[in-house]
Scaffold this motif. Structure first.
Motif, PDB file in Angstrom:
ATOM      1  N   ILE A   1      -3.852  -4.083   4.435  1.00  0.00           N
ATOM      2  CA  ILE A   1      -2.625  -3.296   4.410  1.00  0.00           C
ATOM      3  C   ILE A   1      -1.409  -4.210   4.412  1.00  0.00           C
ATOM      4  CG2 ILE A   1      -1.247  -1.608   5.701  1.00  0.00           C
ATOM      5  CD1 ILE A   1      -3.955  -0.478   6.678  1.00  0.00           C
TER       6      ILE A   1
ATOM      7  N   ILE B   1      -6.102   5.165   1.220  1.00  0.00           N
ATOM      8  CA  ILE B   1      -6.316   3.736   1.411  1.00  0.00           C
ATOM      9  C   ILE B   1      -7.797   3.529   1.710  1.00  0.00           C
ATOM     10  CG2 ILE B   1      -5.735   1.690   2.766  1.00  0.00           C
ATOM     11  CD1 ILE B   1      -3.063   2.966   3.413  1.00  0.00           C
TER      12      ILE B   1
ATOM     13  N   GLN C   1       0.818  -1.214   0.000  1.00  0.00           N
ATOM     14  CA  GLN C   1       0.000   0.000   0.000  1.00  0.00           C
ATOM     15  C   GLN C   1       0.854   1.268   0.000  1.00  0.00           C
ATOM     16  OE1 GLN C   1      -3.177  -0.065  -0.541  1.00  0.00           O
ATOM     17  NE2 GLN C   1      -3.143  -2.313  -0.532  1.00  0.00           N
TER      18      GLN C   1
ATOM     19  N   THR D   1      -9.362  -2.343   3.286  1.00  0.00           N
ATOM     20  CA  THR D   1      -8.235  -2.726   2.443  1.00  0.00           C
ATOM     21  C   THR D   1      -7.210  -3.478   3.289  1.00  0.00           C
ATOM     22  OG1 THR D   1      -8.501  -0.817   0.982  1.00  0.00           O
ATOM     23  CG2 THR D   1      -6.333  -1.870   1.010  1.00  0.00           C
TER      24      THR D   1
END
Length: 495
Positions: free
Chosen positions: A36, A30, A10, A34
């Motif tokens: 990471i 972000i 990311q 999501t």
């Protein structure tokens, strides 16, 4: 942030934070939910930790693993203390997320791969620090918090080295004997920290008039050599769902074999390369047979599976599964306390990755009630959780009985098959119906909603006559610690 090294896919960066040492920051937006990082862990036995680990910098920076071992995250994870400048900073391979009372990153165990999955809980903006929640028992003074909140204020006798970042495992002081033994050991129902909700289904369907029926599509296979071909097609098509799992797929009557297909509103489209008749609807039993008399009666409609276990008799729980459930409840409570300051209704729903592969979900799902911020009356926590599972599976094909089936095919509406929903408050009637339609396996909740609940409050939807799925309901009755009680919602609110 020029020149900072990229630490994960990311494109997050590490930089100094005043009063904290190093921290992790986003370099771009972000989105919520999501992943990471998927961080591998180094596992220690308790004996190894007691003899060695607790006497090093590892002390207070490891996670409690489900089987009693301790885990050190080798990715971004936890903070390490730097004696050089008396601040908290991350090691080269170690954990770098700082602590926050209102974190924007959550984390969950993936015991099958021995790793910890870090996921954004909301949209994270560029140059915003990524933080996790270490728990309420801290061993340092967080920035802006009074000193008496620190774990350091506790006496040495109270520190046993196993309080460290227990939020992933959960602190369960009232159940040490249940959680501290072999994972596979069964637990007596009376010792469980929750109560099963009885569905009041008293009928044993032992007369022909008692048998509950539903309509299902079937097709006659005219050439017997096509039976195997049709069964393979059925698996690939996505029609083989939980709704008919209590029935046998093939019924033989003389030279004719009939294949049971599905319960959809419209007839399915059949393959062209086999000799079969046109699909037609037949009445079939809604439930498996519990007694030999019931089996005989139901077989007159369609061959039915015999399951002598009483209706809704809970399956035996093991210590390992109880630890899994306690982890989920502890996480749910923490998310509730964070939700109280968000301006939304403090109702939280959580679908963890299934215990011991009892179902299929690649990552845990967390959802909050967002009716206030979205000004949308249907954004209940449970509905948001179902929607997130749908979004996840829409982009990731799910293996179904050994065959990859895209989720946009028939049968994909059964989103929660084999999954468990944990929620702070009893789901309302609308949410309960959505959970039923999604084929959820079981629902656990902390607080009943007698006037609006659909799991036994105003009505018990899974116990209604004519529904084609029933799921287990449990009310968590664990003793609450001081300050841990969730304030009661307005009883008129639909949770």
């Amino acid at each position: 942030m020029a020149g900072c090294p990229t630490t994960n896919p990311q494109q997050c960066h590490v930089k100094q934070v005043k009063g904290k040492g190093r921290g992790v920051f986003a370099s771009r937006v972000i989105p919520a939910q999501t992943i990471i990082e998927t961080s591998p862990v180094l596992l220690f036995t308790r004996d190894e930790y007691e003899a060695h680990g607790k006497h090093t910098l590892l002390d207070h920076y490891t996670f409690n693993w489900r089987d009693g071992r301790m885990a050190l995250a080798l990715g971004l994870g936890v903070l390490l203390f730097s004696p050089t400048n008396q601040s908290y900073a991350g090691g080269d391979q170690g954990s770098l997320f700082n602590h926050s009372e209102c974190p924007n990153v959550s984390y969950s165990i993936d015991a099958t791969r021995d790793c910890i999955i870090y996921t954004s809980t909301r949209t994270i903006n560029p140059d915003e620090e990524l933080c996790i929640f270490y728990g309420h028992s801290l061993w340092f003074d967080p920035i802006g918090m009074p000193n008496n909140t620190s774990l350091l204020a506790r006496s040495d006798q109270e520190l046993d080295g196993w309080d460290s970042l227990a939020s992933i495992q959960g602190n369960h002081p009232d159940m040490p004997s249940l959680l501290g033994s072999v994972d596979g050991d069964a637990i007596d129902e009376g010792d469980l920290p929750f109560t099963w909700k009885k569905l009041s289904l008293d009928k044993e369907e032992e007369t022909i008039n008692d048998v509950e029926l539903m309509q299902a599509w079937a097709v006659d296979i005219l050439d017997q050599k096509h039976i195997a071909t049709m069964l393979k097609w059925l698996k690939r098509s996505g029609l083989e769902t939980d709704a008919l799992s209590h029935l046998k797929r093939i019924r033989r009557q003389g030279p004719t074999s009939t294949l049971l297909l599905c319960t959809s509103l419209h007839p399915p489209v059949l393959p062209d390369d086999v000799v079969v008749g046109a699909p037609y609807q037949v009445p079939v039993p809604c439930n498996p047979a519990l007694t030999h008399t019931s089996l005989h009666l139901k077989n007159t409609y369609w061959p039915t599976v015999f399951t002598p276990r009483r209706k809704w008799e809970p399956e035996k729980w093991t210590r390992g599964k109880l630890r899994w459930a306690c982890d989920a409840i502890a996480f749910l409570k923490r998310e509730y306390h964070k939700a109280r300051s968000s301006g939304e209704l403090p109702i939280v729903a959580f679908v963890p990755t299934p215990y011991a592969k009892e179902g299929d979900l690649p990552q845990s799902i967390l959802a909050h009630d967002t009716r206030t911020s979205t000004r949308h009356p249907l954004r209940h926590a449970a509905l948001n959780a179902i929607r997130k599972v749908a979004d996840l599976r829409a982009v990731q094909p799910t293996p179904t009985r050994g065959v990859d089936v895209s989720q946009n095919q028939s049968g994909a509406q059964y989103l929660l098959t084999g999954l468990t929903l944990f929620t702070t408050h009893e789901p309302c009637i609308m949410c309960t119906m959505a959970l039923l339609h999604s084929r959820v396996k079981e629902v656990f909740y902390l607080y009943s909603m007698p006037k609006t609940g659909g799991c036994g409050g105003a009505v018990c939807v899974p116990a209604l006559e004519g529904v084609n799925h029933r799921f287990t309901i449990a009310i968590w009755r664990e003793e609450h610690e001081a300050g841990d009680t969730l304030p009661t919602l307005d009883p008129e609110i639909d949770a």
